[in-house]
Motif scaffolding. Structure first.
Motif, PDB file in Angstrom:
ATOM      1  N   ILE B  52      -0.814   0.474   3.021  1.00 44.73           N
ATOM      2  CA  ILE B  52      -0.895  -0.625   2.064  1.00 44.73           C
ATOM      3  C   ILE B  52      -1.569  -0.061   0.831  1.00 44.73           C
ATOM      4  N   GLY B  53      -1.009  -0.400  -0.301  1.00 47.47           N
ATOM      5  CA  GLY B  53      -1.300   0.233  -1.573  1.00 47.47           C
ATOM      6  C   GLY B  53       0.077   0.299  -2.201  1.00 47.47           C
ATOM      7  N   SER B  55       2.017   2.515  -2.162  1.00 47.81           N
ATOM      8  CA  SER B  55       2.914   3.239  -1.262  1.00 47.81           C
ATOM      9  C   SER B  55       3.761   2.294  -0.416  1.00 47.81           C
ATOM     10  N   GLY B  95      -2.275   6.228  -0.357  1.00 46.94           N
ATOM     11  CA  GLY B  95      -3.019   6.378  -1.604  1.00 46.94           C
ATOM     12  C   GLY B  95      -4.385   6.993  -1.357  1.00 46.94           C
ATOM     13  N   ASP B  96      -5.118   7.196  -2.442  1.00 43.12           N
ATOM     14  CA  ASP B  96      -6.445   7.803  -2.322  1.00 43.12           C
ATOM     15  C   ASP B  96      -7.459   6.818  -1.738  1.00 43.12           C
ATOM     16  N   GLY B  97      -7.283   5.528  -2.040  1.00 38.69           N
ATOM     17  CA  GLY B  97      -8.158   4.529  -1.415  1.00 38.69           C
ATOM     18  C   GLY B  97      -7.890   4.478   0.076  1.00 38.69           C
ATOM     19  N   GLY B  98      -6.616   4.431   0.431  1.00 37.78           N
ATOM     20  CA  GLY B  98      -6.225   4.378   1.841  1.00 37.78           C
ATOM     21  C   GLY B  98      -6.710   5.583   2.614  1.00 37.78           C
ATOM     22  N   ILE B 102     -11.019   3.627   3.124  1.00 36.81           N
ATOM     23  CA  ILE B 102     -10.915   2.810   4.350  1.00 36.81           C
ATOM     24  C   ILE B 102     -10.378   3.595   5.544  1.00 36.81           C
ATOM     25  N   ASN B 124      -4.379   8.837  -7.579  1.00 33.27           N
ATOM     26  CA  ASN B 124      -4.222   8.310  -8.945  1.00 33.27           C
ATOM     27  C   ASN B 124      -5.559   7.774  -9.458  1.00 33.27           C
ATOM     28  N   GLN B 126      -7.727   5.705  -8.586  1.00 31.22           N
ATOM     29  CA  GLN B 126      -8.187   4.314  -8.428  1.00 31.22           C
ATOM     30  C   GLN B 126      -7.270   3.559  -7.465  1.00 31.22           C
ATOM     31  N   TYR B 127      -7.659   2.314  -7.201  1.00 23.84           N
ATOM     32  CA  TYR B 127      -6.854   1.432  -6.358  1.00 23.84           C
ATOM     33  C   TYR B 127      -5.775   0.796  -7.226  1.00 23.84           C
ATOM     34  N   MET B 129      -2.716  -0.806  -6.401  1.00 24.51           N
ATOM     35  CA  MET B 129      -2.088  -2.088  -6.045  1.00 24.51           C
ATOM     36  C   MET B 129      -2.985  -3.298  -6.287  1.00 24.51           C
ATOM     37  N   THR B 130      -4.282  -3.130  -6.090  1.00 22.68           N
ATOM     38  CA  THR B 130      -5.173  -4.283  -6.239  1.00 22.68           C
ATOM     39  C   THR B 130      -5.665  -4.446  -7.681  1.00 22.68           C
TER      40      THR B 130
HETATM   41  C1  LIG Z   1      -8.315  -4.159   5.319  1.00 23.05           C
HETATM   42  C2  LIG Z   1      -7.837  -4.284   3.927  1.00 23.05           C
HETATM   43  N1  LIG Z   1      -8.719  -4.273   2.915  1.00 23.05           N
HETATM   44  C3  LIG Z   1      -8.289  -4.397   1.652  1.00 23.05           C
HETATM   45  C4  LIG Z   1      -6.958  -4.536   1.370  1.00 23.05           C
HETATM   46  C5  LIG Z   1      -6.521  -4.719  -0.050  1.00 23.05           C
HETATM   47  N2  LIG Z   1      -5.847  -3.571  -0.631  1.00 23.05           N
HETATM   48  C6  LIG Z   1      -4.517  -3.520  -0.721  1.00 23.05           C
HETATM   49  S1  LIG Z   1      -3.954  -2.159  -1.508  1.00 23.05           S
HETATM   50  C7  LIG Z   1      -5.550  -1.613  -1.773  1.00 23.05           C
HETATM   51  C8  LIG Z   1      -5.854  -0.386  -2.564  1.00 23.05           C
HETATM   52  C9  LIG Z   1      -4.792   0.623  -2.616  1.00 23.05           C
HETATM   53  O1  LIG Z   1      -5.244   1.728  -3.318  1.00 23.05           O
HETATM   54  P1  LIG Z   1      -4.773   3.182  -2.944  1.00 23.05           P
HETATM   55  O2  LIG Z   1      -4.880   3.392  -1.500  1.00 23.05           O
HETATM   56  O3  LIG Z   1      -5.488   4.127  -3.819  1.00 23.05           O
HETATM   57  O4  LIG Z   1      -3.205   3.150  -3.278  1.00 23.05           O
HETATM   58  P2  LIG Z   1      -2.489   2.991  -4.708  1.00 23.05           P
HETATM   59  O5  LIG Z   1      -2.102   1.552  -4.807  1.00 23.05           O
HETATM   60  O6  LIG Z   1      -3.466   3.396  -5.748  1.00 23.05           O
HETATM   61  O7  LIG Z   1      -1.322   3.891  -4.629  1.00 23.05           O
HETATM   62  C10 LIG Z   1      -6.468  -2.501  -1.228  1.00 23.05           C
HETATM   63  C11 LIG Z   1      -7.936  -2.319  -1.299  1.00 23.05           C
HETATM   64  C12 LIG Z   1      -6.071  -4.550   2.447  1.00 23.05           C
HETATM   65  N3  LIG Z   1      -4.751  -4.697   2.282  1.00 23.05           N
HETATM   66  N4  LIG Z   1      -6.527  -4.418   3.704  1.00 23.05           N
END
Ligand SMILES: Cc1ncc(C[n+]2csc(CCOP(=O)(O)OP(=O)(O)O)c2C)c(N)n1
Ligand code: SF4
Ligand SMILES: [Mg+2]
Lengths: 362, 252
Positions: B52-53, B55, B95-98, B102, B124, B126-127, B129-130
């Motif tokens: 989720i992101g 991606s 993603g980098d957040g994923g 987390i 990239n 930062q987050y 998608m959010t």
């Molecule tokens: C458990 C949980 N926490 C928070 C979210 C909200 N959320 C959706 S996408 C995202 C961030 C994505 O960022 P990244 O992984 O960097 O991917 P990008 O969109 O930058 O490619 C978050 C925090 C979620 N879906 N599930």
């Protein structure tokens, strides 16, 4: 390589965790993923001892999030995959379970309840009923068998794999620390020799052929673009869940048709309830016993029949009303009142139930 | 007469055009991945997992079996699939957040266990998608929605050096690299080597890709490219970080 550890019927005297491990092998489970937590540890211990002998796999993961998500992966690969957990592990596992629920993935999870909230005790409770039936951010599209004896741990672990793969809902064996750790006799058997057909798994990904050329790709998501899309999916799930509920729901009852007072309990507590009710009935006291074996779905029809005849349901459980909430939900509008016997995180004896019945009947 | 196909063979034509923002790097990474899959001829064996992101927008991107998982959980899902069916080529895309926030425990432990899977992580900063919050990879001083005055390393640390960390904790046999969408040829080469590493059963393979998010960076084309090539590379060194030693014994 020997095919199976058990041939024909044989009596055994062992712990509940050992029973679950044997049953999983006999149900043709392929792979277990797990993270250590008491009181389920020995399920992994026995599984890992048997696994290489019967061509099975095991992966110890970094936490229960991972144990749940790898189990999801195992099922996607078309293997009978399962995991086991308890307490705080069950809390973490709700996230992968909700994914399984969303995508109708037939994961099997054995839960050996321990005390809560938080780390509490590693020993026993019935406090994971709400979490196991309705945890996660969803609607509880799950099937939950609450076992009471080692025989049932064996029977229902085998059944759980069949139920999961037949209906494609995440399926649980809900035990507890007492059942996990105590020794008891039971008969283990080869299910196929008893005519129990083991439902075969099917792969969601990694099937033969090139996607887009020989077959369409298997692509799955749990994200939807708009509310209506999700609404439609969930309506369909609910329809299917409601349709199978009557054939999935199971219960046990004794004298519940003709008694003013019926004791309702589940799991290991129902053993005490049954004993108390049987003794009192032998002494001429008209009292009944009802036990849902499935907590999700509840045996609603039968429970409502009971609650329409009886004046009082005495609900006994090792939690503060987690079973009672499921019961109330099922019997809404029926005549019976409810009297609680709640002992969160502690066992309940037949004597306690008997004394409570006597005090209610006066 | 031969016609040069614009799309990799393994892409699903019916789900194109794709759903990423204009100027997004995700599409470039997935193009390189598609080409690598084509060249290795593994369309029939690959199983693709997305996080989720942003991606997640790629769940039906390829003509490949695919599963969209939860935020941070693609690594264990692909691990589970690969463990249950070692015949598949498991690709986890995140993603980098994923990957670094987390799901960092999954990255660390999958790497330490030397899981025979391939992780592709899009950095990239930062987050996306959010809506552009600070991520573990956000650059010092970089403004995001949750670091509106610029990331202060005193309070929030320095950008995660993902591949360097993975290289440090993996055993011999792992493949670790950092590519960039600014150099598609090299990026494809890294992804291909990562997949080959899995095909050959050598070990864990991990490629971080420096990528663009003009939407949340709020940059025009020129500034997007400048940030990617000049600023990001100050902290994130592009290149191969860990390559399995060639098996000398085999030649003897
Ligand atoms: C458990 C949980 N926490 C928070 C979210 C909200 N959320 C959706 S996408 C995202 C961030 C994505 O960022 P990244 O992984 O960097 O991917 P990008 O969109 O930058 O490619 C978050 C925090 C979620 N879906 N599930
Ligand atoms: S928000 Fe950023 S990462 Fe997401 S699709 Fe748009 S440009 Fe790409
Ligand atoms: Mg990002």
């Amino acid at each position: 390589m020997p095919e199976k550890p058990i041939k024909g019927d044989k009596r055994y005297f062992m712990t509940g965790n050992e029973v679950v491990a044997y049953a999983a092998v006999m149900a043709n489970a392929d792979i277990m993923y797990g993270y250590p937590i008491t009181p389920q540890n020995e399920i992994m211990h026995y599984w890992t001892r048997m696994a290489p002998k019967y061509g099975k796999e095991f992966l110890q993961t970094e936490d229960e999030l991972s144990a749940g998500f790898t189990t999801v992966g195992g099922v996607l690969a078309g293997r009978k995959a399962f995991t086991a957990t308890a307490g705080p592990g069950n809390t973490l596992m709700q996230e992968p379970i909700s994914m399984a629920e969303a995508m109708r993935l037939p994961i099997v999870v054995a839960v050996q309840q321990r005390g809560g909230p938080s780390t509490a005790t590693v020993i026993y409770s019935q406090q994971e009923v709400t979490l196991t039936t309705f945890g996660g951010n969803g609607e509880g599209f799950r099937i939950v068998y609450s076992t009471a004896t080692h025989q049932e741990l064996y029977d229902y672990t085998i059944k759980a794999f069949n139920t999961a793969w037949k209906y494609r809902f995440p399926t649980f064996i809900l035990g507890d620390g007492y059942q996990a750790k105590m020794r008891e006799s039971l008969t283990m058997y080869d299910p196929e020799s008893r005519g129990i057909e083991l439902v075969s798994p099917e792969a969601y990904v990694g099937m033969p052929g090139t996607p887009g050329i020989d077959r369409p790709p298997g692509q799955y998501r749990n994200t939807y673009n708009v509310e209506e899309e999700l609404y439609e999916v969930l309506q369909q799930y609910q329809k299917e869940y409601d349709a199978i509920a009557p054939e999935v729901a199971e219960f046990e009852s004794l004298g519940a048709e003709d008694s003013d007072l019926v004791v309702v309990s589940h799991g290991v507590v129902s053993r005490a309830a049954k004993e108390a009710v049987m003794e009192l009935r032998e002494a001429g006291v008209k009292v009944g016993y009802f036990r849902p074996i499935t907590l999700r779905p509840m045996p609603e029809k039968q429970l409502r029949e009971v609650a329409n005849k009886a004046k009082t349901l005495l609900i006994a459980e090792s939690a503060i009303g987690q079973l009672a909430r499921l019961v109330k939900d099922s019997i809404y509008g029926c005549g019976a009142g409810i009297i609680p016997l709640f002992k969160p995180g502690a066992g309940i004896t037949a004597e306690e139930i008997s004394a409570k019945i006597k005090s209610v009947l006066g | 007469m031969s016609v040069q196909l614009a799309m990799p063979k393994s892409w699903r034509v019916d789900t194109k055009p794709h759903k990423f923002c204009p100027g997004c790097g995700h599409g470039l990474v997935l193009k390189a991945l598609g080409e690598a899959i084509d060249e290795l001829g593994i369309q029939d064996k690959a199983v693709y997992g997305c996080d989720i992101g942003c991606s997640l927008l790629s769940w039906d991107f390829f003509n490949i079996d695919a599963i969209q998982t939860h935020h941070g959980r693609t690594t264990p899902v692909i691990t589970g699939i690969k463990r249950a069916n070692p015949e598949v080529i498991g690709i986890a895309y995140m993603g980098d957040g994923g990957g670094y926030a987390i799901g960092s425990q999954h990255l660390v432990n999958a790497a330490a266990r030397n899981e025979k899977i391939t992780l592709i992580l899009v950095n990239n900063t930062q987050y996306g998608m959010t809506g552009g919050q600070m991520a573990p990879t956000t650059m010092p001083g970089q403004k995001t929605e949750t670091s509106p005055y610029g990331r202060d390393p005193e309070k929030t640390g320095y950008p995660t050096q993902g591949p360097e960390m993975v290289a440090a904790i993996t055993q011999e046999g792992a493949y670790v690299a950092r590519g960039t969408v600014a150099n598609p040829k090299q990026m494809k080469g890294f992804i291909k080597k990562a997949l080959e590493n899995q095909i050959n059963g050598r070990g864990f393979s991990f490629v971080e890709i420096l990528s663009t998010c003009p939407t949340n960076w709020r940059t025009n084309a020129e500034d997007t490219w400048k940030f990617l090539e000049k600023d990001m590379t100050k902290y994130f060194k592009v290149g191969e970080i860990k390559v399995p030693e060639s098996r000398h014994e085999e030649g003897k």
